[in-house]
Design a protein around this motif. Sequence first.
Motif, PDB file in Angstrom:
ATOM      1  N   ALA A 290       0.831  -1.205   0.000  1.00 39.85           N
ATOM      2  CA  ALA A 290       0.000   0.000   0.000  1.00 39.85           C
ATOM      3  C   ALA A 290       0.865   1.254   0.000  1.00 39.85           C
ATOM      4  O   ALA A 290       0.567   2.236  -0.692  1.00 39.85           O
ATOM      5  N   SER A 291       1.957   1.234   0.759  1.00 39.64           N
ATOM      6  CA  SER A 291       2.854   2.391   0.802  1.00 39.64           C
ATOM      7  C   SER A 291       3.594   2.575  -0.521  1.00 39.64           C
ATOM      8  O   SER A 291       3.907   3.708  -0.909  1.00 39.64           O
ATOM      9  N   LEU A 292       3.883   1.484  -1.215  1.00 37.85           N
ATOM     10  CA  LEU A 292       4.495   1.570  -2.545  1.00 37.85           C
ATOM     11  C   LEU A 292       3.583   2.328  -3.505  1.00 37.85           C
ATOM     12  O   LEU A 292       4.019   3.217  -4.246  1.00 37.85           O
ATOM     13  N   ALA A 293       2.292   1.981  -3.467  1.00 38.25           N
ATOM     14  CA  ALA A 293       1.320   2.684  -4.307  1.00 38.25           C
ATOM     15  C   ALA A 293       1.186   4.142  -3.874  1.00 38.25           C
ATOM     16  O   ALA A 293       1.118   5.050  -4.717  1.00 38.25           O
ATOM     17  N   SER A 294       1.164   4.382  -2.565  1.00 36.90           N
ATOM     18  CA  SER A 294       1.045   5.744  -2.053  1.00 36.90           C
ATOM     19  C   SER A 294       2.241   6.595  -2.477  1.00 36.90           C
ATOM     20  O   SER A 294       2.080   7.737  -2.924  1.00 36.90           O
ATOM     21  N   GLY A 295       3.457   6.049  -2.360  1.00 42.17           N
ATOM     22  CA  GLY A 295       4.649   6.796  -2.760  1.00 42.17           C
ATOM     23  C   GLY A 295       4.629   7.158  -4.228  1.00 42.17           C
ATOM     24  O   GLY A 295       5.040   8.271  -4.615  1.00 42.17           O
ATOM     25  N   SER A 296       4.153   6.239  -5.061  1.00 42.36           N
ATOM     26  CA  SER A 296       4.069   6.518  -6.500  1.00 42.36           C
ATOM     27  C   SER A 296       3.100   7.670  -6.772  1.00 42.36           C
ATOM     28  O   SER A 296       3.380   8.550  -7.602  1.00 42.36           O
ATOM     29  N   LEU A 297       1.981   7.696  -6.058  1.00 47.91           N
ATOM     30  CA  LEU A 297       1.017   8.789  -6.218  1.00 47.91           C
ATOM     31  C   LEU A 297       1.611  10.114  -5.754  1.00 47.91           C
ATOM     32  O   LEU A 297       1.385  11.161  -6.380  1.00 47.91           O
ATOM     33  N   ILE A 298       2.368  10.084  -4.656  1.00 44.12           N
ATOM     34  CA  ILE A 298       2.983  11.319  -4.150  1.00 44.12           C
ATOM     35  C   ILE A 298       3.951  11.889  -5.180  1.00 44.12           C
ATOM     36  O   ILE A 298       4.020  13.108  -5.394  1.00 44.12           O
ATOM     37  N   VAL A 299       4.723  11.025  -5.832  1.00 45.03           N
ATOM     38  CA  VAL A 299       5.640  11.486  -6.881  1.00 45.03           C
ATOM     39  C   VAL A 299       4.862  12.161  -8.009  1.00 45.03           C
ATOM     40  O   VAL A 299       5.250  13.232  -8.498  1.00 45.03           O
ATOM     41  N   LEU A 300       3.757  11.547  -8.431  1.00 49.42           N
ATOM     42  CA  LEU A 300       2.954  12.134  -9.505  1.00 49.42           C
ATOM     43  C   LEU A 300       2.391  13.493  -9.109  1.00 49.42           C
ATOM     44  O   LEU A 300       2.394  14.437  -9.901  1.00 49.42           O
ATOM     45  N   ALA A 373      10.890  22.753   1.828  1.00 51.22           N
ATOM     46  CA  ALA A 373      10.108  23.449   0.804  1.00 51.22           C
ATOM     47  C   ALA A 373      10.790  24.736   0.374  1.00 51.22           C
ATOM     48  O   ALA A 373      10.728  25.130  -0.798  1.00 51.22           O
ATOM     49  N   GLY A 374      11.456  25.413   1.324  1.00 55.08           N
ATOM     50  CA  GLY A 374      12.182  26.618   0.969  1.00 55.08           C
ATOM     51  C   GLY A 374      13.385  26.333   0.097  1.00 55.08           C
ATOM     52  O   GLY A 374      13.857  27.216  -0.635  1.00 55.08           O
ATOM     53  N   TRP A 375      13.886  25.124   0.144  1.00 51.89           N
ATOM     54  CA  TRP A 375      15.068  24.736  -0.634  1.00 51.89           C
ATOM     55  C   TRP A 375      14.693  24.071  -1.958  1.00 51.89           C
ATOM     56  O   TRP A 375      15.216  24.423  -3.028  1.00 51.89           O
ATOM     57  N   LEU A 376      13.744  23.125  -1.894  1.00 50.09           N
ATOM     58  CA  LEU A 376      13.392  22.320  -3.066  1.00 50.09           C
ATOM     59  C   LEU A 376      12.124  22.789  -3.758  1.00 50.09           C
ATOM     60  O   LEU A 376      11.865  22.385  -4.897  1.00 50.09           O
ATOM     61  N   GLY A 377      11.315  23.604  -3.072  1.00 47.35           N
ATOM     62  CA  GLY A 377       9.997  23.916  -3.585  1.00 47.35           C
ATOM     63  C   GLY A 377       8.996  22.844  -3.167  1.00 47.35           C
ATOM     64  O   GLY A 377       9.375  21.731  -2.772  1.00 47.35           O
ATOM     65  N   ILE A 378       7.698  23.163  -3.253  1.00 52.27           N
ATOM     66  CA  ILE A 378       6.662  22.223  -2.819  1.00 52.27           C
ATOM     67  C   ILE A 378       6.724  20.943  -3.652  1.00 52.27           C
ATOM     68  O   ILE A 378       6.696  19.833  -3.125  1.00 52.27           O
ATOM     69  N   GLY A 379       6.802  21.107  -4.961  1.00 50.80           N
ATOM     70  CA  GLY A 379       6.866  19.938  -5.826  1.00 50.80           C
ATOM     71  C   GLY A 379       8.083  19.084  -5.545  1.00 50.80           C
ATOM     72  O   GLY A 379       8.008  17.849  -5.538  1.00 50.80           O
ATOM     73  N   GLY A 380       9.227  19.737  -5.296  1.00 55.36           N
ATOM     74  CA  GLY A 380      10.444  18.991  -5.003  1.00 55.36           C
ATOM     75  C   GLY A 380      10.334  18.165  -3.731  1.00 55.36           C
ATOM     76  O   GLY A 380      10.821  17.024  -3.671  1.00 55.36           O
ATOM     77  N   VAL A 381       9.702  18.742  -2.699  1.00 55.53           N
ATOM     78  CA  VAL A 381       9.496  17.992  -1.451  1.00 55.53           C
ATOM     79  C   VAL A 381       8.644  16.759  -1.710  1.00 55.53           C
ATOM     80  O   VAL A 381       8.957  15.650  -1.248  1.00 55.53           O
ATOM     81  N   LEU A 382       7.566  16.924  -2.462  1.00 56.07           N
ATOM     82  CA  LEU A 382       6.676  15.793  -2.733  1.00 56.07           C
ATOM     83  C   LEU A 382       7.379  14.713  -3.550  1.00 56.07           C
ATOM     84  O   LEU A 382       7.218  13.517  -3.280  1.00 56.07           O
ATOM     85  N   ILE A 383       8.143  15.123  -4.530  1.00 58.20           N
ATOM     86  CA  ILE A 383       8.866  14.132  -5.340  1.00 58.20           C
ATOM     87  C   ILE A 383       9.864  13.374  -4.479  1.00 58.20           C
ATOM     88  O   ILE A 383       9.985  12.137  -4.554  1.00 58.20           O
ATOM     89  N   ALA A 384      10.598  14.118  -3.620  1.00 56.55           N
ATOM     90  CA  ALA A 384      11.581  13.472  -2.752  1.00 56.55           C
ATOM     91  C   ALA A 384      10.910  12.540  -1.755  1.00 56.55           C
ATOM     92  O   ALA A 384      11.351  11.399  -1.558  1.00 56.55           O
ATOM     93  N   VAL A 385       9.839  13.006  -1.126  1.00 52.76           N
ATOM     94  CA  VAL A 385       9.139  12.172  -0.144  1.00 52.76           C
ATOM     95  C   VAL A 385       8.541  10.935  -0.807  1.00 52.76           C
ATOM     96  O   VAL A 385       8.625   9.826  -0.277  1.00 52.76           O
TER      97      VAL A 385
END
Length: 417
Positions: A290-300, A373-385
């Motif tokens: 389930a977390s694998l699927a969740s992580g993939s969605l977070i990247v998108l 977020a101040g370093w990577l931006g919101i999108g960057g944080v989500l992609i990294a997480v």
Amino acid sequence: MKQKTAPLWRPLEEKGYRRLFAGQLLSDFGNWLDFIALSAIIVYAWGHGSMALAALSICIGLPYVVVGPFMSVRTQRMPGKTLMIVCDLLRAGTALGLAFAPSLPVLLALVLVKYSVSATFDPLRQGAVKRLVSPAMLAQASSLGQMAANMTKIFGPAAGGALMSGLGASAPFFASGAMYALSALVLGAIPAWSGTGDEERKEKASLRAAYRHVTGRPTLRGAILFASAMFFLVFLYDGLFPLLTKEAGMDESRLGLLVGAVGAGSVAGALAAGQWSGWQRRPLAYMAGASLASGSLIVLVGLAAAGMLEVPLAVWLLAFAGLGFTGAQSAVPFGYVLQAETDDVTIGPVSALSGALQTSSMLAAPVLGAALAGWLGIGGVLIAVGGVTVLAALACRVTVVGGRKLDDRTKAEGLTP
């Protein structure tokens, strides 16, 4: 392939659990009714800023780290049903006190008391589930509990906001107090149980014994550590959603739709996990999937937030509903592992230790997420997480748990069917 098991609602056929579930719904609803009102009073009525909101978050979270584990041991030696009723009545009193709080220090002190009582109540409720539900129905009970928690998170703040708009800022606190009082009344009808009596049971109820219990069961230990890691990753980005929608060109109404989509997905996920529970023999592997699927969605979502993908609102809603769905698909097996790998004495301390570990993440992760977020931006944080979530899930599924079944030691002790 998932296996169909007993209907999700089967535990509610037991009168004692049915009343416990009703009490949980009422008390959880009370927890969330005044959630928005607290922030609104601090910011709009009294004109405080981010530091005051941070203090509020600490007063909400800190009791689960400090008070919960300590009280889970002390309350093992007392009548559980009576303590649950006392907890509800104390929360009703503090909720009413919040309606008349004259200043920020008084409000924060009352919030600290209220959530200290809640941190005491939750392990007691876990112990009551253990006593009122047969081992064969623990998966369904876990799903029902998760569903109740998710539904109240959706409707509680909305109802509180409506009460504020129609009846004033104090109305949610009066309503919250009424919910706790009703919960106490309902819980008065569940079967009573006494505290630990002999020295052996008292020793099992200690935090040291709970720690030994966890470390001696690989599935339980893995579930707690994995869930805590996922909790930390979620809170790295959870507080950034308002900024995400703003950067994506969406207004406040769209943010409400996205939050609602997460809630609806969570309820659907809890329902699905309770009705189709072939995951019961390998719950850790299912949590990792389930977390694998969740992580993939977070990247998108991160790619869309960074402007690398152009998606319509419908896709945003589907993605956020998917996050809620996969989150519940992981949370229900975790709740089942807690119940299946403990007995009626260890469930309270083990549950409190797990809650303390997860809440510690809640206190630390938002600050780190804001800095990132101040370093990577919101999108960057989500992609990294999202990427870290995928890697952690793969590591858990392939190299750590490998699809491990419930521990043989647990089965031999009769803690699970």
